[in-house]
Structures are given as structure tokens and as C-alpha cells.
Design an enzyme around this catalytic site. Structure first.
Site, short mmCIF file in Angstrom:
data_model
loop_
_atom_site.label_atom_id
_atom_site.label_comp_id
_atom_site.label_asym_id
_atom_site.label_seq_id
_atom_site.Cartn_x
_atom_site.Cartn_y
_atom_site.Cartn_z
N LYS A 69 -0.09 3.82 -2.60
CA LYS A 69 -1.09 4.88 -2.50
C LYS A 69 -0.49 6.29 -2.44
O LYS A 69 -1.21 7.27 -2.66
CB LYS A 69 -1.99 4.62 -1.30
CG LYS A 69 -2.85 3.37 -1.42
CD LYS A 69 -3.78 3.20 -0.23
CE LYS A 69 -4.68 1.98 -0.35
NZ LYS A 69 -3.99 0.72 -0.05
N SER A 72 0.79 -1.23 0.00
CA SER A 72 0.00 0.00 0.00
C SER A 72 0.82 1.28 0.00
O SER A 72 0.24 2.37 -0.07
CB SER A 72 -0.95 0.01 1.20
OG SER A 72 -2.04 -0.85 0.97
N LYS A 114 2.99 6.61 5.15
CA LYS A 114 2.22 5.54 4.51
C LYS A 114 2.80 4.20 4.90
O LYS A 114 4.01 3.97 4.81
CB LYS A 114 2.24 5.66 2.98
CG LYS A 114 1.25 4.71 2.31
CD LYS A 114 -0.18 5.14 2.57
CE LYS A 114 -1.17 3.99 2.43
NZ LYS A 114 -1.19 3.05 3.56
N SER A 139 -5.42 3.56 4.71
CA SER A 139 -5.09 2.60 3.66
C SER A 139 -6.32 1.89 3.13
O SER A 139 -6.29 0.69 2.85
CB SER A 139 -4.07 1.58 4.17
OG SER A 139 -3.27 1.10 3.11
#
Length: 316
Positions: A75, A72, A236, A129
């Protein structure tokens, strides 16, 4: 990363380390390649990179040029493409059922056909997320989903991310690949957008939906954003079985904003532990230590990469 860039980074970094003696600094300047390999932090993460925020030159790298799944962390690029598209952030987006099956578990609490404003969809994609949110951002892009993936890869090329490719906007696919060094470039580019800084570091958020009207609570996946002492300015996390535990962030270390990229750690706490070891290294020069289980995991993954023809000599 190459020996020359490691050496330049280490000599530069010594100026930030109050725990390193003047004699050690002079020795490092005389023999920088040796010092860069001997004095970096011990990390549980299999691949890593550290840089001063705003500078793509690494001050420390561990298998930093190895292309690996990034889960993820993807992203961050999704957010960058959304913001640079110029589409209105107040627009209501519809959460349509996926047009293709997700590559991994894509469970979501969001109801099919409900709506949310683009800015809030982006916020929950970053801070919590939310995979359905990231998918919806891509599907709502001008030209649709495929055009969004093309834009992600075009942006990677523009940033000089030569070891990177994307096939989906969520990170659920293990075919989304990047390097720790490439992700430093991505984080630095993303940090130019105040929205990414704000949304990715939101601790908690109550999202409002319509058609039908309801709300859901979301929490940040990085525990460090809740600790003021870390001064996290961008964050993140990511996880896939193929990617391990991943973390990219900008945080305050030794009085400066520092980009940390940690890819493929064994356990949920390993990236947090590595971030702490990097912070202490910058503050004092102490290398720290990692658990034996993490070391075994690293050895196994390095052997797997070598078998697959994707090997890099570790500096750690």
C-alpha cells in the site's frame, strides 16, 4: 546486498554508534567486510534492511536482495501512485463491489456503494491497512484497475526496484514481491510526500461516508506510532501467511531519521522487537538476541527459500 556496499554502510554507520570504541572503528575500517557480518543486530525477521532516511545505500542488510511476498506493505506504492496521478483528493469515490475475487480474506466494514473522499480513502488504506480502500483507489484511477497496476510496476522500474513486481494494490496477493533493499527506495520516495507521512502515522481516525451517511473508526496497525519516543514519520505494516509479519517505517534513531524494513517475522511482536534491537544497536552497538522459536522459523524459511531457488546468504 553486496559485500562492498555492506562495508561502506558499516564504516559509515560506525560514526553513529557511541557505544563502539575508536579501536573497533579502526579495526572495522581495516577489515570492513568481516565487521559488517559480525557486528550487525540479531533480528527475528528473515529479511531486513536499514538505511539513513533519504539515502538508498544500506547501512545494514539481511537477505536484503531476496524477492519475497510483502503483504500490505504494497500500500505504500499504492499511495505513491495515487498522489502522483494528480487526481483531486477531495473527490468522492464509490466503493463498488470487487470486479474480481480477492486473493485472500478481504473482509471490510465499509458498505458497498457508499462514498468517501479520496484523501480519507487513502488515509485508512495506509494507517489501518483497509483493503477495500486500497482496491477502490486503484479502481478509481484514470484508465481503471489494470492501468493502476501498470502504474505501480512502472514506478517500481523508475525507482530502480529490480526485484519488485505488483499484481494487486492491496497486498492480499502473495504474488506481490519485493526485496528489503527495494523497499528502502520505495519508502524514501514515499517520504517526499507529506500526505503519506501524515496519513500513515495517524493514530486514530473517524471516517465519514455518504450514500448512506455513516461513520467508522479506524486505528493504526503499528503500535509504535503511539509512542512519542519513536518519532515515527512514516509507517506501514503487513501480514499474509506467505509473507509473515512485515513492517516498514521511518523513525528517529540515535538522533536521525532511519528507514527500517523488516520482512517475514514469526509473530505479531517480532517486528516491534526487531525495531527495538536496531535502535539499541544504533545507540550502543549491542546486537541483542531473539527467541529460539523465531530462530527456528528463520531456519525453516531460509531452507524453504533455498529449495525454491531463492536463497541468499544471511549476514545475521
Amino acid at each position: 546486498m553486496g559485500i562492498r556496499s555492506m562495508a561502506i554502510g558499516w564504516v559509515f554507520l560506525l560514526a553513529l554508534l557511541p557505544g563502539v570504541s575508536q579501536a573497533h572503528q579502526q579495526e572495522a575500517s581495516a577489515n570492513p567486510s568481516a565487521s559488517s557480518k559480525e557486528a550487525g543486530p540479531n533480528l527475528a525477521s528473515v529479511n531486513a534492511a536499514v538505511a539513513v532516511a533519504g539515502d538508498d545505500e544500506l547501512v545494514f542488510g539481511k537477505n536484503a536482495d531476496r524477492s519475497v511476498p510483502i503483504a500490505s506493505v504494497t500500500k505504500v506504492m499504492t499511495a505513491l501512485v495515487v498522489l502522483e496521478s494528480g487526481e483531486p483528493m477531495n473527490e468522492w469515490l464509490t466503493f463498488h463491489e470487487r470486479h474480481t475475487p480477492a486473493a485472500a480474506n478481504a473482509y471490510s466494514r465499509i458498505r458497498i456503494d457508499s462514498e468517501m473522499r479520496r484523501r480519507d480513502v487513502l488515509r485508512i488504506a495506509l494507517m489501518s491497512s483497509e483493503n477495500f480502500a486500497a482496491y477502490t483507489l486503484a479502481r478509481s484511477h484514470p484508465g481503471g484497475f489494470d492501468a493502476f497496476i501498470e502504474a505501480m510496476n512502472a514506478k517500481a522500474v523508475a525507482l530502480g526496484m529490480t526485484g519488485t513486481r505488483f499484481v494487486d494494490p492491496t497486498g492480499l496477493s502473495s504474488e506481490n514481491l519485493s526485496t528489503a533493499a527495494d523497499l528502502v527506495k520505495l519508502v524514501n520516495a514515499a517520504a517526499d510526500h507529506p500526505e503519506i507521512r501524515e496519513y500513515s502515522t495517524t493514530g486514530y481516525f473517524r471516517g465519514q461516508f455518504r450514500q448512506p451517511r455513516y461513520s467508522l473508526s479506524f486505528g493504526n496497525t503499528n503500535a509504535l506510532v503511539h509512542r512519542d519516543s519513536w518519532g515515527v514519520a512514516l509507517s506501514k505494516t503487513g501480514y499474509l501467511s506467505e509473507a509473515g509479519r512485515c513492517l516498514v517505517m521511518i523513525s528517529k534513531m540515535n538522533g536521525r531519521e532511519v528507514v527500517t524494513v523488516l520482512l517475514d517475522s514469526l509473530g505479531t511482536r517480532s517486528p516491534m522487537g526487531d525495531a527495538g534491537r536496531i535502535k539499541r544497536w544504533l545507540d550502543t552497538g549491542a546486537r541483542g538476541s531473539v527467541a529460539a522459536a523465531a530462530r527456528r522459523y528463520e531456519q525453516e524459511k531460509n531452507a524453504s527459500y533455498a529449495t525454491a531457488g531463492n536463497s541468499t546468504v544471511s549476514v545475521n
